[in-house]
Structures are given as structure tokens and as C-alpha cells.
Design a protein around this motif. Structure first.
Motif, PDB file in Angstrom:
ATOM      1  N   ARG A 221      16.574  15.130   1.364  1.00  0.00           N
ATOM      2  CA  ARG A 221      16.064  16.218   2.200  1.00  0.00           C
ATOM      3  C   ARG A 221      16.070  15.834   3.675  1.00  0.00           C
ATOM      4  O   ARG A 221      16.433  16.636   4.535  1.00  0.00           O
ATOM      5  CB  ARG A 221      14.649  16.595   1.748  1.00  0.00           C
ATOM      6  CG  ARG A 221      14.058  17.738   2.520  1.00  0.00           C
ATOM      7  CD  ARG A 221      12.639  18.078   2.035  1.00  0.00           C
ATOM      8  NE  ARG A 221      12.109  19.205   2.751  1.00  0.00           N
ATOM      9  CZ  ARG A 221      11.458  19.120   3.903  1.00  0.00           C
ATOM     10  NH1 ARG A 221      11.256  17.937   4.470  1.00  0.00           N
ATOM     11  NH2 ARG A 221      11.012  20.209   4.503  1.00  0.00           N
TER      12      ARG A 221
ATOM     13  N   LYS B 115      17.124  29.050  -3.563  1.00  0.00           N
ATOM     14  CA  LYS B 115      15.746  28.551  -3.569  1.00  0.00           C
ATOM     15  C   LYS B 115      15.227  28.591  -4.995  1.00  0.00           C
ATOM     16  O   LYS B 115      15.358  29.593  -5.683  1.00  0.00           O
ATOM     17  CB  LYS B 115      14.878  29.423  -2.670  1.00  0.00           C
ATOM     18  CG  LYS B 115      13.450  28.969  -2.558  1.00  0.00           C
ATOM     19  CD  LYS B 115      12.701  29.842  -1.575  1.00  0.00           C
ATOM     20  CE  LYS B 115      11.261  29.424  -1.465  1.00  0.00           C
ATOM     21  NZ  LYS B 115      11.082  28.239  -0.648  1.00  0.00           N
TER      22      LYS B 115
ATOM     23  N   GLU C  72      12.026  28.507  -7.503  1.00  0.00           N
ATOM     24  CA  GLU C  72      10.590  28.756  -7.498  1.00  0.00           C
ATOM     25  C   GLU C  72      10.049  28.749  -8.914  1.00  0.00           C
ATOM     26  O   GLU C  72      10.686  29.269  -9.837  1.00  0.00           O
ATOM     27  CB  GLU C  72      10.280  30.096  -6.830  1.00  0.00           C
ATOM     28  CG  GLU C  72      10.541  30.085  -5.341  1.00  0.00           C
ATOM     29  CD  GLU C  72       9.928  31.274  -4.629  1.00  0.00           C
ATOM     30  OE1 GLU C  72       8.950  31.853  -5.140  1.00  0.00           O
ATOM     31  OE2 GLU C  72      10.448  31.621  -3.573  1.00  0.00           O
TER      32      GLU C  72
ATOM     33  N   VAL D  47      11.200  25.426   5.038  1.00  0.00           N
ATOM     34  CA  VAL D  47      11.041  25.768   3.629  1.00  0.00           C
ATOM     35  C   VAL D  47      11.900  24.953   2.663  1.00  0.00           C
ATOM     36  O   VAL D  47      11.690  25.040   1.460  1.00  0.00           O
ATOM     37  CB  VAL D  47      11.320  27.273   3.392  1.00  0.00           C
ATOM     38  CG1 VAL D  47      10.369  28.134   4.178  1.00  0.00           C
ATOM     39  CG2 VAL D  47      12.761  27.623   3.699  1.00  0.00           C
TER      40      VAL D  47
ATOM     41  N   GLN E   2      13.298  22.475   0.068  1.00  0.00           N
ATOM     42  CA  GLN E   2      12.651  21.590  -0.908  1.00  0.00           C
ATOM     43  C   GLN E   2      13.693  20.902  -1.781  1.00  0.00           C
ATOM     44  O   GLN E   2      14.875  21.234  -1.737  1.00  0.00           O
ATOM     45  CB  GLN E   2      11.691  22.397  -1.797  1.00  0.00           C
ATOM     46  CG  GLN E   2      10.553  23.056  -1.045  1.00  0.00           C
ATOM     47  CD  GLN E   2       9.639  22.053  -0.368  1.00  0.00           C
ATOM     48  OE1 GLN E   2       9.350  20.991  -0.925  1.00  0.00           O
ATOM     49  NE2 GLN E   2       9.206  22.357   0.838  1.00  0.00           N
ATOM     50  N   ARG E   3      13.224  19.979  -2.631  1.00  0.00           N
ATOM     51  CA  ARG E   3      14.084  19.275  -3.584  1.00  0.00           C
ATOM     52  C   ARG E   3      14.728  20.254  -4.552  1.00  0.00           C
ATOM     53  O   ARG E   3      14.147  21.281  -4.885  1.00  0.00           O
ATOM     54  CB  ARG E   3      13.253  18.293  -4.404  1.00  0.00           C
ATOM     55  CG  ARG E   3      13.204  16.923  -3.810  1.00  0.00           C
ATOM     56  CD  ARG E   3      12.483  15.966  -4.731  1.00  0.00           C
ATOM     57  NE  ARG E   3      13.439  15.405  -5.679  1.00  0.00           N
ATOM     58  CZ  ARG E   3      13.168  15.138  -6.922  1.00  0.00           C
ATOM     59  NH1 ARG E   3      11.991  15.365  -7.427  1.00  0.00           N
ATOM     60  NH2 ARG E   3      14.096  14.624  -7.702  1.00  0.00           N
TER      61      ARG E   3
ATOM     62  N   GLU F  75      17.052  22.321  -4.301  1.00  0.00           N
ATOM     63  CA  GLU F  75      17.612  23.565  -3.773  1.00  0.00           C
ATOM     64  C   GLU F  75      19.042  23.287  -3.313  1.00  0.00           C
ATOM     65  O   GLU F  75      19.418  22.141  -3.078  1.00  0.00           O
ATOM     66  CB  GLU F  75      16.733  24.104  -2.649  1.00  0.00           C
ATOM     67  CG  GLU F  75      15.365  24.504  -3.178  1.00  0.00           C
ATOM     68  CD  GLU F  75      14.423  25.035  -2.121  1.00  0.00           C
ATOM     69  OE1 GLU F  75      13.451  25.671  -2.526  1.00  0.00           O
ATOM     70  OE2 GLU F  75      14.654  24.827  -0.930  1.00  0.00           O
TER      71      GLU F  75
END
Length: 166
Positions: free
Chosen positions: A63, A95, A97, A134, A136-137, A139
Motif C-alpha cells: 500500500r 473496492k 467491502e 481510502v 486498502q489491502r 483492492e
């Protein structure tokens, strides 16, 4: 007799394409020259491009490294290492979630895709600043339909990039 004639005709018909593609004379090739040069297409070569973002090809990156790259431009090179300007590209951000399934009560993960087309060689500042907040891992960032301007008035579509955030 009729069956034998039919089988013989089919075998002859199947062999015609093979005979048509075989060379019927000796080919005069000069040592060191390619077959393309001897057939009259000298000057034409198979173009091969590679696309990178910063110094990275499609890869899984940490990241912290992706955050550094968000302001970098796409770079396209050919087999002789010449660079070409990127005219446009499509960008998609995948993304991940987590959610709780109402029916089963089990947690799950879904993917939400957001993207746009850009007429530049890098992401606009609005996109890069938002992604810095925003990202994150696990993605994924996709750069597709990358168009470059080649010499003269020629435009080419080059290989896409896929960056997975580790």
C-alpha cells in the motif's frame, strides 16, 4: 466403386490446402536477414509495447508504494526502450467491502467498481487524493484501453496494467 471414388475425392480435397501452402521453389535467404525482410515487408517489424506505472509493471505492491505512485504518470516503451506519450486511458478501482448477509447471517465480501476515462497520462489530482484516503489491502487498480501516440499520426492501444494492493 462409388464409395471408393467418394473417399478418394474427399482425401484429395483435404490435401489441397496443404499443397497450396507449401513452397514450390528454393527460398533465397541471406544469412542474418529475417523472413519478413525477404518477403518484401522490410521496414515493418512487430511492435511490442510494455506499460508501466512509475517503474512497476502489473504487480502486487504494498500500500505504501501504491500511495507514492498515485501521482505518477503511465509510461509506455517499445522493444528499443523508446517512450511514447499516453493520450488516454480507462481507470477502474475495485473496492472490497465486508457485509453481513441478512438471510444467512454470514459475513461476506463484495466488490464495488468505480472508474472513468481520462485524456491524460496520469490520474487527476481529485482521484489521486481520494485514493490516498481510502485505498486498502486487497483492492485492485486497473488501467485499461491505454492509447498512445506513435510516430506520425498513428495511435496504438497498448497492454493494460493491474495493480493489486498488498
Amino acid at each position: 466403386m462409388q464409395k471408393t471414388f467418394l473417399i478418394f475425392s474427399l482425401l484429395c480435397a483435404a490435401g489441397l490446402p496443404l499443397h497450396a501452402q507449401s513452397k514450390t521453389g528454393k527460398s533465397k535467404t541471406v544469412p542474418g536477414k529475417t523472413a519478413a525482410a525477404t518477403t518484401g515487408t522490410a521496414g515493418k517489424t512487430n511492435l511490442r509495447f510494455r506499460t508501466s506505472w512509475g517503474v512497476f509493471l502489473s504487480d502486487t505492491l504494498p500500500r505504501s508504494e501504491v500511495l507514492k505512485l498515485l501521482d505518477s504518470a503511465l509510461v509506455v516503451r517499445d522493444q528499443q526502450n523508446h517512450t511514447f506519450p499516453v493520450v488516454s486511458f480507462d481507470f477502474t478501482y475495485e473496492k472490497k467491502e465486508a457485509y453481513l448477509n441478512d438471510t444467512t447471517g454470514q459475513p461476506g465480501v463484495y466488490s464495488d467498481f468505480t472508474g472513468d476515462s481520462f485524456k491524460a497520462d496520469k490520474l487527476p489530482t481529485l482521484w489521486s487524493t481520494r485514493l490516498k484516503e481510502v485505498l486498502q489491502r486487497n483492492e485492485v487498480l486497473y488501467f485499461d484501453n491505454i492509447i498512445i501516440k506513435y510516430t506520425g499520426d498513428k495511435y496504438y492501444r497498448v497492454p493494460e496494467l493491474k495493480i493489486v494492493v498488498r
